[in-house]
Design a protein around this motif. Structure first.
Motif, PDB file in Angstrom:
ATOM      1  N   CYS A  30       0.840  -1.200   0.000  1.00 22.61           N
ATOM      2  CA  CYS A  30       0.000   0.000   0.000  1.00 22.61           C
ATOM      3  C   CYS A  30       0.879   1.255   0.000  1.00 22.61           C
ATOM      4  O   CYS A  30       0.585   2.233  -0.704  1.00 22.61           O
ATOM      5  N   ALA A  31       1.947   1.223   0.777  1.00 17.22           N
ATOM      6  CA  ALA A  31       2.849   2.367   0.820  1.00 17.22           C
ATOM      7  C   ALA A  31       3.602   2.538  -0.501  1.00 17.22           C
ATOM      8  O   ALA A  31       3.839   3.668  -0.952  1.00 17.22           O
ATOM      9  N   TYR A  32       3.953   1.422  -1.135  1.00 20.67           N
ATOM     10  CA  TYR A  32       4.675   1.481  -2.414  1.00 20.67           C
ATOM     11  C   TYR A  32       3.777   2.017  -3.524  1.00 20.67           C
ATOM     12  O   TYR A  32       4.214   2.775  -4.391  1.00 20.67           O
ATOM     13  N   GLY A  33       2.515   1.627  -3.489  1.00 20.08           N
ATOM     14  CA  GLY A  33       1.573   2.058  -4.510  1.00 20.08           C
ATOM     15  C   GLY A  33       1.430   1.056  -5.636  1.00 20.08           C
ATOM     16  O   GLY A  33       2.167   0.066  -5.725  1.00 20.08           O
ATOM     17  N   ASN A  34       0.463   1.304  -6.501  1.00 21.52           N
ATOM     18  CA  ASN A  34       0.182   0.366  -7.586  1.00 21.52           C
ATOM     19  C   ASN A  34       0.267   1.027  -8.967  1.00 21.52           C
ATOM     20  O   ASN A  34      -0.329   0.543  -9.935  1.00 21.52           O
ATOM     21  N   GLY A  35       0.999   2.125  -9.063  1.00 19.08           N
ATOM     22  CA  GLY A  35       1.086   2.861 -10.322  1.00 19.08           C
ATOM     23  C   GLY A  35       1.475   2.010 -11.517  1.00 19.08           C
ATOM     24  O   GLY A  35       0.802   2.063 -12.564  1.00 19.08           O
ATOM     25  N   PRO A  36       2.569   1.215 -11.456  1.00 23.82           N
ATOM     26  CA  PRO A  36       2.943   0.403 -12.625  1.00 23.82           C
ATOM     27  C   PRO A  36       1.865  -0.600 -13.023  1.00 23.82           C
ATOM     28  O   PRO A  36       1.675  -0.885 -14.207  1.00 23.82           O
ATOM     29  N   LEU A  37       1.150  -1.134 -12.030  1.00 24.30           N
ATOM     30  CA  LEU A  37       0.087  -2.090 -12.311  1.00 24.30           C
ATOM     31  C   LEU A  37      -1.072  -1.409 -13.035  1.00 24.30           C
ATOM     32  O   LEU A  37      -1.613  -1.943 -14.016  1.00 24.30           O
ATOM     33  N   VAL A  38      -1.453  -0.233 -12.575  1.00 28.01           N
ATOM     34  CA  VAL A  38      -2.538   0.514 -13.215  1.00 28.01           C
ATOM     35  C   VAL A  38      -2.173   0.849 -14.660  1.00 28.01           C
ATOM     36  O   VAL A  38      -2.995   0.721 -15.582  1.00 28.01           O
ATOM     37  N   GLU A  39      -0.926   1.269 -14.871  1.00 23.35           N
ATOM     38  CA  GLU A  39      -0.510   1.607 -16.237  1.00 23.35           C
ATOM     39  C   GLU A  39      -0.491   0.372 -17.142  1.00 23.35           C
ATOM     40  O   GLU A  39      -0.787   0.467 -18.334  1.00 23.35           O
ATOM     41  N   ALA A  40      -0.147  -0.784 -16.569  1.00 20.51           N
ATOM     42  CA  ALA A  40      -0.163  -2.015 -17.364  1.00 20.51           C
ATOM     43  C   ALA A  40      -1.586  -2.338 -17.825  1.00 20.51           C
ATOM     44  O   ALA A  40      -1.798  -2.741 -18.982  1.00 20.51           O
ATOM     45  N   VAL A  41      -2.561  -2.156 -16.937  1.00 21.85           N
ATOM     46  CA  VAL A  41      -3.957  -2.412 -17.311  1.00 21.85           C
ATOM     47  C   VAL A  41      -4.433  -1.358 -18.313  1.00 21.85           C
ATOM     48  O   VAL A  41      -5.166  -1.668 -19.261  1.00 21.85           O
ATOM     49  N   ARG A  42      -3.993  -0.111 -18.117  1.00 23.47           N
ATOM     50  CA  ARG A  42      -4.359   0.936 -19.079  1.00 23.47           C
ATOM     51  C   ARG A  42      -3.853   0.574 -20.482  1.00 23.47           C
ATOM     52  O   ARG A  42      -4.561   0.740 -21.485  1.00 23.47           O
ATOM     53  N   THR A  43      -2.624   0.063 -20.549  1.00 19.20           N
ATOM     54  CA  THR A  43      -2.065  -0.350 -21.835  1.00 19.20           C
ATOM     55  C   THR A  43      -2.880  -1.484 -22.441  1.00 19.20           C
ATOM     56  O   THR A  43      -3.189  -1.483 -23.648  1.00 19.20           O
ATOM     57  N   GLY A  44      -3.258  -2.465 -21.609  1.00 26.54           N
ATOM     58  CA  GLY A  44      -4.085  -3.559 -22.096  1.00 26.54           C
ATOM     59  C   GLY A  44      -5.428  -3.072 -22.614  1.00 26.54           C
ATOM     60  O   GLY A  44      -5.929  -3.552 -23.648  1.00 26.54           O
ATOM     61  N   ARG A  45      -5.999  -2.097 -21.939  1.00 25.14           N
ATOM     62  CA  ARG A  45      -7.277  -1.520 -22.396  1.00 25.14           C
ATOM     63  C   ARG A  45      -7.100  -0.859 -23.762  1.00 25.14           C
ATOM     64  O   ARG A  45      -7.941  -1.006 -24.655  1.00 25.14           O
ATOM     65  N   GLU A  46      -5.992  -0.126 -23.926  1.00 24.51           N
ATOM     66  CA  GLU A  46      -5.744   0.539 -25.207  1.00 24.51           C
ATOM     67  C   GLU A  46      -5.553  -0.478 -26.331  1.00 24.51           C
ATOM     68  O   GLU A  46      -6.044  -0.283 -27.459  1.00 24.51           O
ATOM     69  N   VAL A  47      -4.852  -1.575 -26.039  1.00 24.62           N
ATOM     70  CA  VAL A  47      -4.680  -2.643 -27.028  1.00 24.62           C
ATOM     71  C   VAL A  47      -6.042  -3.200 -27.434  1.00 24.62           C
ATOM     72  O   VAL A  47      -6.343  -3.377 -28.624  1.00 24.62           O
ATOM     73  N   LEU A  48      -6.889  -3.456 -26.454  1.00 24.14           N
ATOM     74  CA  LEU A  48      -8.192  -4.050 -26.740  1.00 24.14           C
ATOM     75  C   LEU A  48      -9.099  -3.084 -27.503  1.00 24.14           C
ATOM     76  O   LEU A  48      -9.784  -3.482 -28.456  1.00 24.14           O
ATOM     77  N   LEU A  49      -9.098  -1.818 -27.116  1.00 25.38           N
ATOM     78  CA  LEU A  49      -9.932  -0.845 -27.822  1.00 25.38           C
ATOM     79  C   LEU A  49      -9.466  -0.671 -29.270  1.00 25.38           C
ATOM     80  O   LEU A  49     -10.293  -0.515 -30.185  1.00 25.38           O
ATOM     81  N   ALA A  50      -8.146  -0.687 -29.490  1.00 23.64           N
ATOM     82  CA  ALA A  50      -7.632  -0.588 -30.856  1.00 23.64           C
ATOM     83  C   ALA A  50      -8.047  -1.808 -31.675  1.00 23.64           C
ATOM     84  O   ALA A  50      -8.428  -1.690 -32.847  1.00 23.64           O
ATOM     85  N   TRP A  51      -7.986  -2.981 -31.057  1.00 21.10           N
ATOM     86  CA  TRP A  51      -8.397  -4.196 -31.750  1.00 21.10           C
ATOM     87  C   TRP A  51      -9.894  -4.146 -32.054  1.00 21.10           C
ATOM     88  O   TRP A  51     -10.334  -4.525 -33.141  1.00 21.10           O
ATOM     89  N   ASP A  52     -10.671  -3.647 -31.109  1.00 25.87           N
ATOM     90  CA  ASP A  52     -12.121  -3.541 -31.297  1.00 25.87           C
ATOM     91  C   ASP A  52     -12.458  -2.599 -32.457  1.00 25.87           C
ATOM     92  O   ASP A  52     -13.402  -2.845 -33.218  1.00 25.87           O
ATOM     93  N   SER A  53     -11.691  -1.511 -32.596  1.00 31.97           N
ATOM     94  CA  SER A  53     -11.975  -0.563 -33.676  1.00 31.97           C
ATOM     95  C   SER A  53     -11.763  -1.188 -35.054  1.00 31.97           C
ATOM     96  O   SER A  53     -12.394  -0.781 -36.037  1.00 31.97           O
ATOM     97  N   LYS A  54     -10.909  -2.204 -35.132  1.00 29.90           N
ATOM     98  CA  LYS A  54     -10.646  -2.869 -36.410  1.00 29.90           C
ATOM     99  C   LYS A  54     -11.547  -4.086 -36.635  1.00 29.90           C
ATOM    100  O   LYS A  54     -11.906  -4.403 -37.771  1.00 29.90           O
ATOM    101  N   HIS A  55     -11.897  -4.770 -35.542  1.00 27.07           N
ATOM    102  CA  HIS A  55     -12.553  -6.069 -35.690  1.00 27.07           C
ATOM    103  C   HIS A  55     -13.935  -6.134 -35.050  1.00 27.07           C
ATOM    104  O   HIS A  55     -14.576  -7.191 -35.113  1.00 27.07           O
ATOM    105  N   ASP A  56     -14.398  -5.050 -34.440  1.00 29.33           N
ATOM    106  CA  ASP A  56     -15.737  -4.975 -33.836  1.00 29.33           C
ATOM    107  C   ASP A  56     -16.010  -6.187 -32.935  1.00 29.33           C
ATOM    108  O   ASP A  56     -16.771  -7.101 -33.280  1.00 29.33           O
ATOM    109  N   LEU A  57     -15.391  -6.156 -31.780  1.00 32.35           N
ATOM    110  CA  LEU A  57     -15.537  -7.249 -30.819  1.00 32.35           C
ATOM    111  C   LEU A  57     -16.838  -7.180 -30.026  1.00 32.35           C
ATOM    112  O   LEU A  57     -17.119  -8.068 -29.223  1.00 32.35           O
ATOM    113  N   GLY A  58     -17.612  -6.125 -30.236  1.00 32.57           N
ATOM    114  CA  GLY A  58     -18.861  -6.002 -29.490  1.00 32.57           C
ATOM    115  C   GLY A  58     -18.631  -5.681 -28.023  1.00 32.57           C
ATOM    116  O   GLY A  58     -19.328  -6.198 -27.139  1.00 32.57           O
ATOM    117  N   LEU A  59     -17.649  -4.795 -27.756  1.00 30.66           N
ATOM    118  CA  LEU A  59     -17.310  -4.465 -26.372  1.00 30.66           C
ATOM    119  C   LEU A  59     -18.379  -3.608 -25.716  1.00 30.66           C
ATOM    120  O   LEU A  59     -19.032  -2.793 -26.357  1.00 30.66           O
TER     121      LEU A  59
END
Length: 366
Positions: free
Chosen positions: A263-292
């Motif tokens: 808790c003292a260290y924080g979770n910043g790198p973890l949050v950014e990793a999930v943000r990156t995964g979200r961006e990957v998925l949204l980009a894929w959805d824009s090309k392939h219409d995953l029905g998100l």
């Protein structure tokens, strides 16, 4: 007690360890680099029972975290639990003893959550998120002291976030009609849409019959610690701490020390990793219409791939591509067309999985 649909597939995969399975069932995000982890300190972690309700060090760290999100809370309004499910189970049984008989939920909800609420003796009603919350549909229901309203935000599985206006309205309506309010905030670090609301706890002026719980499993990527926390008015947390002690003795002192460090260290790198995964998925959805769905927050995305029965699709995907997916069969009410996609994978692994899923969808459509 039977296995969930995902549990059944994982059990099948476990019988063939020689296969390099792609396991996409979990939604615990992966740290890109593990956080600092100090050696065991015997005197702090192993040679004593921890304090009732939780270690003072961890409770103070959690108070700092909650206050940073605008919550007015002190350690007397918290107890440490053995994870988020433990917190929900404690709260549900406590409320049953206080006369609650029905849980009204913004759905769909995980089937295991529905089961936990039923095991506490409650009737479970789950209504779709948008009509129930975004459109304030709960106001048309006959709610009172025998009801608890359960809200998970960001929502697993859809990624929807509770708007600030709905948070205020729910809290005001709770005071008028006397129903109990339970907020499940185990994904609250992962809110990405600027239009999404903040923590509903920032609007709590009176904790009477308001409960909230959180966990290190998702927000800190540390499910092995089995550490959660439950928040309520001090009289309620005092009773809950006694119940926890009677049933479980204590929560691991060592795990609490590690959780305080994290808790003292924080979770910043973890949050950014999930943000990156979200961006990957949204980009894929824009090309392939995953029905998100909207995917405002959380560590997963909810997709109607347009393949009809998601269970049959997941079985074929497992047999042909060695991918194990979570489907809408894991939720209550069941959503037969949907699958859940994790956002916390390394980007290359996520892209490879999406490529295989998209190819399988093309094969299914003929």
């Amino acid at each position: 007690m039977s296995l969930t649909a995902s549990g059944r597939r994982l059990a099948l995969a476990g019988r063939s360890p020689e296969i390099d399975w792609r396991i996409l069932t979990g939604n615990v995000p992966a740290w890109p680099t593990p956080p600092p982890w100090r050696p065991l300190d015997w005197s702090k972690e192993a040679d004593h029972y921890p304090e009732r309700g939780g270690s003072a060090r961890l409770l103070e760290a959690l108070c700092v975290r909650e206050r940073a999100q605008g919550t007015d809370i002190g350690p007397e309004s918290m107890i440490v639990t053995n994870g988020g499910y433990d917190a929900l189970s404690l709260a549900a049984r406590h409320l049953y003893d206080r006369g609650v008989r029905r849980a009204v939920c913004a759905g769909p909800i995980l089937g295991t959550i529905a089961r936990s609420l039923r095991q506490a003796g409650l009737e479970v009603v789950a209504l779709d998120w948008d009509p129930f919350l975004a459109d304030h549909g709960w106001m048309d229901m006959a709610l009172g002291p025998e009801d608890l309203v359960y809200v998970n935000t960001p929502h697993n599985p859809t990624g929807a976030c509770l708007p600030d206006s709905a948070s205020r309205a729910l809290l005001a309506d709770r005071q008028r009609r006397g129903f109990r309010l339970v907020f499940d905030l185990i994904y609250d670090a992962f809110t990405f849409d600027p239009a999404a609301g903040g923590s509903p706890l920032a609007f709590v002026d009176d904790w009477h019959e308001v409960y909230a719980f959180n966990s290190f499993s998702k927000n800190y990527g540390a499910p092995g610690l089995r550490i959660g926390w439950l928040m309520a008015e001090p009289s309620a947390t005092a009773e809950l701490a006694v119940r926890l002690e009677a049933e479980r003795i204590a929560v691991s002192a060592g795990a609490q020390e590690r959780a305080a460090d994290l808790c003292a260290y924080g979770n910043g790198p973890l949050v950014e990793a999930v943000r990156t995964g979200r961006e990957v998925l949204l980009a894929w959805d824009s090309k392939h219409d995953l029905g998100l769905s909207r995917t405002q927050g959380g560590t997963q995305a909810w997709a109607d791939l347009g393949i009809g029965d998601a269970e049959s699709f997941a079985d074929r995907l497992m047999a042909e591509d060695r991918i194990v997916l979570t489907t809408g069969a894991n939720y209550f009410p069941v959503r037969p067309r949907h699958v859940r996609l994790p956002l916390g994978l390394p980007p290359d692994d996520l892209e490879e999985a999406l490529h295989l899923i998209t190819a399988a969808r093309r094969r299914s459509s003929g």
